[in-house]
Design a protein around this motif. Structure first.
Motif, mmCIF file in Angstrom:
data_model
loop_
_atom_site.group_PDB
_atom_site.id
_atom_site.type_symbol
_atom_site.label_atom_id
_atom_site.label_comp_id
_atom_site.label_asym_id
_atom_site.label_seq_id
_atom_site.Cartn_x
_atom_site.Cartn_y
_atom_site.Cartn_z
ATOM 1 N N PRO A 15 39.567 48.983 52.896
ATOM 2 C CA PRO A 15 38.808 47.765 53.212
ATOM 3 C C PRO A 15 38.248 47.834 54.626
ATOM 4 O O PRO A 15 38.953 48.206 55.568
ATOM 5 C CB PRO A 15 39.857 46.656 53.082
ATOM 6 C CG PRO A 15 40.911 47.227 52.186
ATOM 7 C CD PRO A 15 40.960 48.693 52.491
ATOM 8 N N GLN A 69 38.599 50.261 44.153
ATOM 9 C CA GLN A 69 39.871 49.555 44.272
ATOM 10 C C GLN A 69 40.604 49.916 45.562
ATOM 11 O O GLN A 69 41.272 49.074 46.154
ATOM 12 C CB GLN A 69 40.750 49.871 43.066
ATOM 13 C CG GLN A 69 40.250 49.250 41.767
ATOM 14 C CD GLN A 69 41.020 49.761 40.567
ATOM 15 O OE1 GLN A 69 42.110 49.277 40.266
ATOM 16 N NE2 GLN A 69 40.467 50.761 39.884
ATOM 17 N N GLY A 72 39.788 47.653 48.081
ATOM 18 C CA GLY A 72 40.151 46.272 47.807
ATOM 19 C C GLY A 72 39.153 45.532 46.938
ATOM 20 O O GLY A 72 39.125 44.296 46.944
ATOM 21 N N ILE A 73 38.349 46.275 46.159
ATOM 22 C CA ILE A 73 37.300 45.668 45.349
ATOM 23 C C ILE A 73 37.714 45.665 43.882
ATOM 24 O O ILE A 73 38.016 46.721 43.315
ATOM 25 C CB ILE A 73 35.967 46.446 45.509
ATOM 26 C CG1 ILE A 73 35.588 46.561 46.983
ATOM 27 C CG2 ILE A 73 34.856 45.784 44.697
ATOM 28 C CD1 ILE A 73 35.458 45.237 47.702
ATOM 29 N N THR A 120 43.853 44.324 38.557
ATOM 30 C CA THR A 120 42.902 44.897 39.517
ATOM 31 C C THR A 120 41.477 44.889 38.977
ATOM 32 O O THR A 120 40.551 45.300 39.676
ATOM 33 C CB THR A 120 43.277 46.350 39.876
ATOM 34 O OG1 THR A 120 43.068 47.202 38.745
ATOM 35 C CG2 THR A 120 44.743 46.430 40.306
ATOM 36 N N ARG A 132 38.823 36.676 42.342
ATOM 37 C CA ARG A 132 38.570 37.944 43.037
ATOM 38 C C ARG A 132 39.684 38.257 44.029
ATOM 39 O O ARG A 132 40.137 39.399 44.130
ATOM 40 C CB ARG A 132 37.238 37.908 43.790
ATOM 41 C CG ARG A 132 36.012 37.905 42.921
ATOM 42 C CD ARG A 132 34.796 38.355 43.711
ATOM 43 N NE ARG A 132 34.636 37.709 44.994
ATOM 44 C CZ ARG A 132 34.069 36.535 45.197
ATOM 45 N NH1 ARG A 132 33.616 35.838 44.149
ATOM 46 N NH2 ARG A 132 33.942 36.027 46.412
ATOM 47 N N ASP A 133 40.124 37.259 44.768
ATOM 48 C CA ASP A 133 41.165 37.488 45.778
ATOM 49 C C ASP A 133 42.452 37.988 45.138
ATOM 50 O O ASP A 133 43.122 38.873 45.673
ATOM 51 C CB ASP A 133 41.433 36.213 46.569
ATOM 52 C CG ASP A 133 40.328 35.918 47.573
ATOM 53 O OD1 ASP A 133 39.482 36.808 47.816
ATOM 54 O OD2 ASP A 133 40.319 34.797 48.125
ATOM 55 N N SER A 137 41.857 41.594 44.298
ATOM 56 C CA SER A 137 41.721 42.399 45.521
ATOM 57 C C SER A 137 43.080 42.705 46.129
ATOM 58 O O SER A 137 43.318 43.805 46.632
ATOM 59 C CB SER A 137 40.856 41.662 46.544
ATOM 60 O OG SER A 137 39.529 41.530 46.085
#
Length: 376
Positions: free
Chosen positions: A165, A280, A283-284, A303, A328-329, A332
């Motif tokens: 990230p 990933q 952090g996506i 994920t 999303r959080d 992430s």
């Protein structure tokens, strides 16, 4: 342990990225790595300053005497414990060199069976370790009659120090492309052709954009259908300004940090899903087609999500669901740890060495046939 990697393929491919990451992981775990490489290639530059000793050489084909000479020189000087190959035209040279010099050979195959029948039969049996990069790919070899003991699975590693990230870099990318900082960005990274599912993704994105005014699409890559994709995106005046095209990039790390979610929409079978684990690691969360080896690259519901390939309504709804910040959080927070546990260079390098140790132990067993044990 000492390794000699041979990767003289000059192109930018997923196999090349795998080659670099695995070599880096072995060095980081305390092993010695030499590599015979095509100068000025992606692999050559990727292994600069990595602790890998690089040697120039190239196999133009499986019979190229200059390629054999380059590898022999390094074998003589480095005395490796294993020869490692990633590319088809070097499989037979490495097997022959391994037999000649009494060094075991590990080969990676990044595709489902596409070798000629002779090679597909003999190579998994002659190499001391023959690796498929997903269970899906291994199953394809077993379906061709290769015995289960002859094909192992070892996933693609990702350098999580590189893919991480980086919110500041993500903001800079958005600013440079004129994307608002509070936008929800659906990202695509890869080759642009029909088999990658880019046109159903575009249709799903267009529908989602009409329902969600914050949604933008960032397309990173190039390919034979890139122009047609741009043209199709430009025909919708209400959403055209929210599509952003960057062209090809050898460095996608900054783009991943600018995404809110990654789309991996392939409609043709994929052996694995490297772009999924790279995203990933940053952090996506990932929306991915449930096809081939792709499901092995994420944890569905944690994920990312698996979706029916080419199903526009399903993709539209999933995109809109991930426009919710809380959803999303949650994903992430799990994405990076999932990659660190299962796909980081340290983890995969350790699994690789364990597999090789198991092969050496098996070769020492008196019950093992001569074809499975390295010539000495």
């Amino acid at each position: 342990m000492k390794f000699l990697f041979v990767g003289t393929h000059p192109e930018n491919t997923g196999a090349a990225t795998h080659f670099v990451a695995l070599a880096q992981g072995l060095v980081a775990n305390g092993h010695e790595v030499d590599a015979v490489l095509c100068p000025d290639s992606l692999i050559w530059h990727g292994l600069a300053y990595s602790g890998v000793r690089r040697h120039a050489g190239r196999f133009r084909n499986a019979l190229d005497p200059r390629g054999y000479a380059a590898v022999r020189r390094v074998i003589r000087d480095a005395q490796p414990d294993w020869l490692v190959g990633n590319f088809g035209k070097e499989y037979w040279p490495l097997v022959l060199l391994g037999r000649t010099h009494g060094i075991p050979v590990a080969l990676f195959r990044h595709r489902t069976p596409a070798m000629k029948r002779f090679s597909a039969f003999f190579l998994p049996r002659l190499a001391q370790r023959f690796f498929a990069v997903s269970r899906h790919a291994r199953d394809a070899y077993l379906a061709k009659g290769v015995p289960p003991h002859a094909v192992q699975v070892l996933y693609n590693p990702v350098n999580t120090a590189l893919f991480r990230p980086d919110p500041a870099r993500g903001r800079a990318v958005r600013s440079s492309l004129g994307i608002p900082q509070d936008a929800v960005v659906l990202g695509y990274a890869g080759r642009m052709h029909g088999g990658k599912g880019i046109f159903p993704l575009l249709e799903a994105a267009q529908q989602a954009m009409r329902a969600e005014p914050r949604l933008h699409c960032l397309w990173v890559g190039d390919g034979p259908d890139a122009a047609a994709l741009r043209a199709a995106a430009s025909t919708m005046p209400d959403t055209a300004a929210r599509h952003h095209f960057t062209g090809w990039s050898d460095d996608t790390t900054g783009y991943f940090s600018s995404f809110s979610m990654l789309a991996f929409p392939s409609v043709a079978t994929e052996t694995f899903g490297r772009v999924s684990i790279e995203a990933q690691a940053c952090g996506i969360p990932v929306l991915a087609s449930d096809i081939g080896g792709v499901p092995e690259s994420l944890s569905p519901g944690e994920t990312g999500r698996l979706l029916p390939p080419g199903n526009v309504p399903a993709w539209r709804n999933a995109i809109l669901d991930l426009c919710d910040e809380r959803t999303r959080d949650h994903m992430s927070q799990h994405a990076r740890s999932f990659v660190q546990q299962h796909f980081s260079t340290d983890v995969i390098a350790a699994q690789f060495v364990a597999q090789l140790d198991a092969a050496a132990h098996r070769a020492d067993s008196p019950a093992v046939s001569r074809i499975d044990s390295p010539a000495r």
